[in-house]
Design an enzyme around this catalytic site. Structure first.
Site, PDB file in Angstrom:
ATOM      1  N   LEU A 267     -12.091  12.119   7.389  1.00 51.20           N
ATOM      2  CA  LEU A 267     -13.138  11.155   7.167  1.00 51.20           C
ATOM      3  C   LEU A 267     -13.189  10.711   5.700  1.00 51.20           C
ATOM      4  O   LEU A 267     -14.365  10.588   4.991  1.00 51.20           O
ATOM      5  CB  LEU A 267     -14.551  11.532   7.758  1.00 51.20           C
ATOM      6  CG  LEU A 267     -14.582  11.614   9.302  1.00 51.20           C
ATOM      7  CD1 LEU A 267     -15.969  12.019   9.770  1.00 51.20           C
ATOM      8  CD2 LEU A 267     -14.118  10.424   9.871  1.00 51.20           C
TER       9      LEU A 267
ATOM     10  N   THR B 122       6.172   4.324   8.404  1.00 47.46           N
ATOM     11  CA  THR B 122       6.181   2.653   8.140  1.00 47.46           C
ATOM     12  C   THR B 122       7.607   2.185   7.669  1.00 47.46           C
ATOM     13  O   THR B 122       8.424   2.994   7.042  1.00 47.46           O
ATOM     14  CB  THR B 122       5.144   2.684   7.027  1.00 47.46           C
ATOM     15  OG1 THR B 122       5.319   1.340   6.543  1.00 47.46           O
ATOM     16  CG2 THR B 122       5.704   3.308   5.544  1.00 47.46           C
ATOM     17  N   ASP B 123       7.658   0.871   7.840  1.00 48.21           N
ATOM     18  CA  ASP B 123       8.784   0.063   7.433  1.00 48.21           C
ATOM     19  C   ASP B 123       9.069   0.150   6.093  1.00 48.21           C
ATOM     20  O   ASP B 123       9.830  -0.316   5.245  1.00 48.21           O
ATOM     21  CB  ASP B 123       8.837  -1.255   8.159  1.00 48.21           C
ATOM     22  CG  ASP B 123       7.613  -2.023   7.943  1.00 48.21           C
ATOM     23  OD1 ASP B 123       6.554  -1.748   7.375  1.00 48.21           O
ATOM     24  OD2 ASP B 123       7.779  -3.286   8.537  1.00 48.21           O
ATOM     25  N   GLU B 124       7.878   0.237   4.963  1.00 50.44           N
ATOM     26  CA  GLU B 124       7.946   0.009   3.856  1.00 50.44           C
ATOM     27  C   GLU B 124       8.505   1.057   3.044  1.00 50.44           C
ATOM     28  O   GLU B 124       9.019   1.016   2.086  1.00 50.44           O
ATOM     29  CB  GLU B 124       6.370   0.247   3.345  1.00 50.44           C
ATOM     30  CG  GLU B 124       5.452  -1.294   3.704  1.00 50.44           C
ATOM     31  CD  GLU B 124       4.252  -0.976   3.037  1.00 50.44           C
ATOM     32  OE1 GLU B 124       4.294  -0.812   1.816  1.00 50.44           O
ATOM     33  OE2 GLU B 124       3.177  -1.319   3.848  1.00 50.44           O
TER      34      GLU B 124
ATOM     35  N   TYR C 250       2.674   4.924  -2.649  1.00 50.84           N
ATOM     36  CA  TYR C 250       2.576   5.107  -1.112  1.00 50.84           C
ATOM     37  C   TYR C 250       3.926   5.224  -0.258  1.00 50.84           C
ATOM     38  O   TYR C 250       4.015   6.051   0.488  1.00 50.84           O
ATOM     39  CB  TYR C 250       1.620   3.763  -0.697  1.00 50.84           C
ATOM     40  CG  TYR C 250       1.612   3.711   0.930  1.00 50.84           C
ATOM     41  CD1 TYR C 250       1.429   4.669   1.648  1.00 50.84           C
ATOM     42  CD2 TYR C 250       2.407   2.396   1.631  1.00 50.84           C
ATOM     43  CE1 TYR C 250       1.747   4.630   3.272  1.00 50.84           C
ATOM     44  CE2 TYR C 250       2.321   2.189   2.872  1.00 50.84           C
ATOM     45  CZ  TYR C 250       2.110   3.121   3.859  1.00 50.84           C
ATOM     46  OH  TYR C 250       2.051   3.317   5.262  1.00 50.84           O
TER      47      TYR C 250
ATOM     48  N   LYS D 175       5.475   8.282   1.810  1.00 49.83           N
ATOM     49  CA  LYS D 175       5.995   8.251   3.109  1.00 49.83           C
ATOM     50  C   LYS D 175       7.396   8.205   3.512  1.00 49.83           C
ATOM     51  O   LYS D 175       7.877   9.088   4.359  1.00 49.83           O
ATOM     52  CB  LYS D 175       5.488   6.777   3.865  1.00 49.83           C
ATOM     53  CG  LYS D 175       4.000   6.701   4.011  1.00 49.83           C
ATOM     54  CD  LYS D 175       3.399   7.858   4.871  1.00 49.83           C
ATOM     55  CE  LYS D 175       3.665   7.610   6.347  1.00 49.83           C
ATOM     56  NZ  LYS D 175       3.182   8.588   7.288  1.00 49.83           N
TER      57      LYS D 175
ATOM     58  N   ARG E 296      -9.807  -8.478   6.136  1.00 52.74           N
ATOM     59  CA  ARG E 296     -10.378  -8.963   4.962  1.00 52.74           C
ATOM     60  C   ARG E 296     -10.797 -10.428   4.953  1.00 52.74           C
ATOM     61  O   ARG E 296     -11.818 -10.949   4.576  1.00 52.74           O
ATOM     62  CB  ARG E 296      -9.791  -8.606   3.664  1.00 52.74           C
ATOM     63  CG  ARG E 296     -10.711  -8.899   2.329  1.00 52.74           C
ATOM     64  CD  ARG E 296      -9.735  -8.764   1.212  1.00 52.74           C
ATOM     65  NE  ARG E 296     -10.637  -9.068   0.099  1.00 52.74           N
ATOM     66  CZ  ARG E 296     -10.240  -9.462  -1.295  1.00 52.74           C
ATOM     67  NH1 ARG E 296      -8.770  -9.608  -1.530  1.00 52.74           N
ATOM     68  NH2 ARG E 296     -10.986  -9.892  -2.326  1.00 52.74           N
TER      69      ARG E 296
ATOM     70  N   TYR F   6      -2.711 -13.321  -1.994  1.00 54.22           N
ATOM     71  CA  TYR F   6      -1.942 -12.921  -3.095  1.00 54.22           C
ATOM     72  C   TYR F   6      -0.895 -13.793  -3.695  1.00 54.22           C
ATOM     73  O   TYR F   6      -0.056 -14.170  -2.772  1.00 54.22           O
ATOM     74  CB  TYR F   6      -1.316 -11.485  -2.805  1.00 54.22           C
ATOM     75  CG  TYR F   6      -2.116 -10.375  -2.706  1.00 54.22           C
ATOM     76  CD1 TYR F   6      -3.077  -9.813  -3.888  1.00 54.22           C
ATOM     77  CD2 TYR F   6      -2.049  -9.341  -1.632  1.00 54.22           C
ATOM     78  CE1 TYR F   6      -3.747  -8.886  -3.761  1.00 54.22           C
ATOM     79  CE2 TYR F   6      -2.756  -8.414  -1.684  1.00 54.22           C
ATOM     80  CZ  TYR F   6      -3.472  -8.185  -2.721  1.00 54.22           C
ATOM     81  OH  TYR F   6      -4.337  -6.922  -2.676  1.00 54.22           O
TER      82      TYR F   6
ATOM     83  N   GLY G 227       4.711  -5.467  -8.134  1.00 46.72           N
ATOM     84  CA  GLY G 227       5.794  -4.879  -7.145  1.00 46.72           C
ATOM     85  C   GLY G 227       5.505  -5.232  -5.786  1.00 46.72           C
ATOM     86  O   GLY G 227       6.151  -4.658  -4.719  1.00 46.72           O
ATOM     87  N   HIS G 228       4.910  -6.539  -5.440  1.00 45.59           N
ATOM     88  CA  HIS G 228       4.501  -6.847  -4.183  1.00 45.59           C
ATOM     89  C   HIS G 228       6.005  -7.055  -3.303  1.00 45.59           C
ATOM     90  O   HIS G 228       6.825  -8.034  -3.526  1.00 45.59           O
ATOM     91  CB  HIS G 228       3.894  -8.112  -4.063  1.00 45.59           C
ATOM     92  CG  HIS G 228       3.076  -8.555  -2.946  1.00 45.59           C
ATOM     93  ND1 HIS G 228       2.230  -9.592  -2.571  1.00 45.59           N
ATOM     94  CD2 HIS G 228       3.104  -7.890  -1.297  1.00 45.59           C
ATOM     95  CE1 HIS G 228       1.696  -9.563  -1.516  1.00 45.59           C
ATOM     96  NE2 HIS G 228       2.124  -8.433  -0.715  1.00 45.59           N
TER      97      HIS G 228
END
Length: 332
Positions: free
Chosen positions: A35, A121-123, A148, A152, A191, A205, A273-274
């Site tokens: 939590l 994740t695909d990231e 992140y 992963k 958001r 962005y 770094g997007h």
């Protein structure tokens, strides 16, 4: 009936999985969740008490993890620190949860020969050029670009090593971007929806050209259940629903469904770094396990998601002010 231990089951994707399991099977589910800000016990209300249990705790707590793993048949590991912006600001929690937490769980599962499924994740694959026709497959080399995604990737490799070295009964899935109910308002789609509800212009962005491969959380859940039931031990399956959309198109679709002008948004500073584009090839999952997405119409899925946030303001309202204050400091 199986007894499932679901880590991170009070988070967005984990809670959707719990609801899906409860509505489509007779399994018993125990959720283990720390939590943190992204976990919300309110996401787990109205579940049948005879088949559901909630335990507040840390996946790095070895004695607690050992006790819970011993009492269950399958561990479904959703728990993760998962926000790129947060990882750029403070990487340490991502190392603790995604690396040490995963290690703690796979060690417990190994010792007791329990079935383990790892959600990723695909990231971990990095990104693709916007005009590249290729998509990620299970053979795509890892190329993470943030704290992140690198943690992963590290957790995926730990699971693979434990399968090979210790015989861990595990599978891995790497999924594209999820959307749907119970997602924290810091994330892109909720958001923008909650901003419009509050009379605030959505934020985009950069130029909004970055592409994500969107999948409804229920489709992710059905795929995970299929992998647990029929997936081959040691294998990785990519989960996607052919939902490639750039961020600009997503914002404009949200505005359209909410009765606003499609250009009623503001451009804000891009994140460092997007990643440019993610795209999933889920052929292996579909061919081997016979899985198909049910929510293939992204337009309808967004409309349903908007309706959920309109109808559940008491769920997201406590998170909203603090989230927007944080983004304001970051110029986003």
């Amino acid at each position: 009936m199986q007894r499932l231990l679901v880590t991170g089951g009070a988070g967005f994707i984990g809670s959707n999985f719990v609801h899906y399991v409860m509505s489509t099977t007779d399994h018993h589910v125990t959720v283990l969740d720390k939590l943190t800000y992204a976990g919300n016990e309110e996401s787990l209300t109205h579940l049948p008490a005879e088949r559901f249990q909630f335990v507040k705790g840390d996946i790095c707590d070895q004695p607690l993890v050992d006790e819970l793993v011993a009492a269950h048949d399958v561990v479904v590991h959703y728990a993760a620190e998962s926000h790129n912006d947060n990882s750029l600001h403070d990487p340490r929690p991502f190392l603790d949860t995604n690396i040490i937490g995963t290690y703690t769980l796979i060690e417990a599962a190994r010792k007791r020969n329990k079935r383990f499924h790892h959600i990723s994740t695909d990231e971990v694959y990095g990104d693709l050029e916007l005009d590249d026709p290729e998509r990620f497959t299970e053979q795509t080399p890892y190329n993470p670009s943030s704290p992140y995604s690198s943690t992963k990737a590290g957790s995926d490799l730990l699971v693979r090593a434990w399968v090979r070295s210790f015989g861990l009964q595990a599978t891995i899935s790497n999924c594209s971007n999820n959307y749907g109910p119970y997602q924290h308002v810091e994330k892109f789609i909720p958001r923008q929806i909650t901003n419009v509800i509050d009379g605030i212009r959505p934020k985009l962005y950069g130029m909004g050209e970055n592409v994500r491969d969107w999948i409804h959380a229920n489709d992710h859940s059905s795929a995970v259940l299929a992998i647990i039931a029929k997936g081959r031990i040691g294998e990785t399956y990519l989960i996607g629903a052919d939902g490639e959309k750039n961020n600009k198109d997503v914002v404009e679709l949200i505005l359209k469904h909410m009765g606003q002008s499609p250009d009623a948004y503001d451009h804000v500073v891009d994140r460092p770094g997007h990643d440019l584009r993610y795209a999933i090839d889920s052929t292996k999952l579909r061919d081997e396990l016979g899985w198909e997405p049910q929510f293939s119409n992204f337009d309808a899925g967004i409309e349903d998601t908007i309706a959920w946030y309109r109808d559940n303001e008491e769920w997201w309202r406590p998170q909203k002010a603090a989230t927007e204050a944080k983004y304001k400091v970051q110029g986003q």
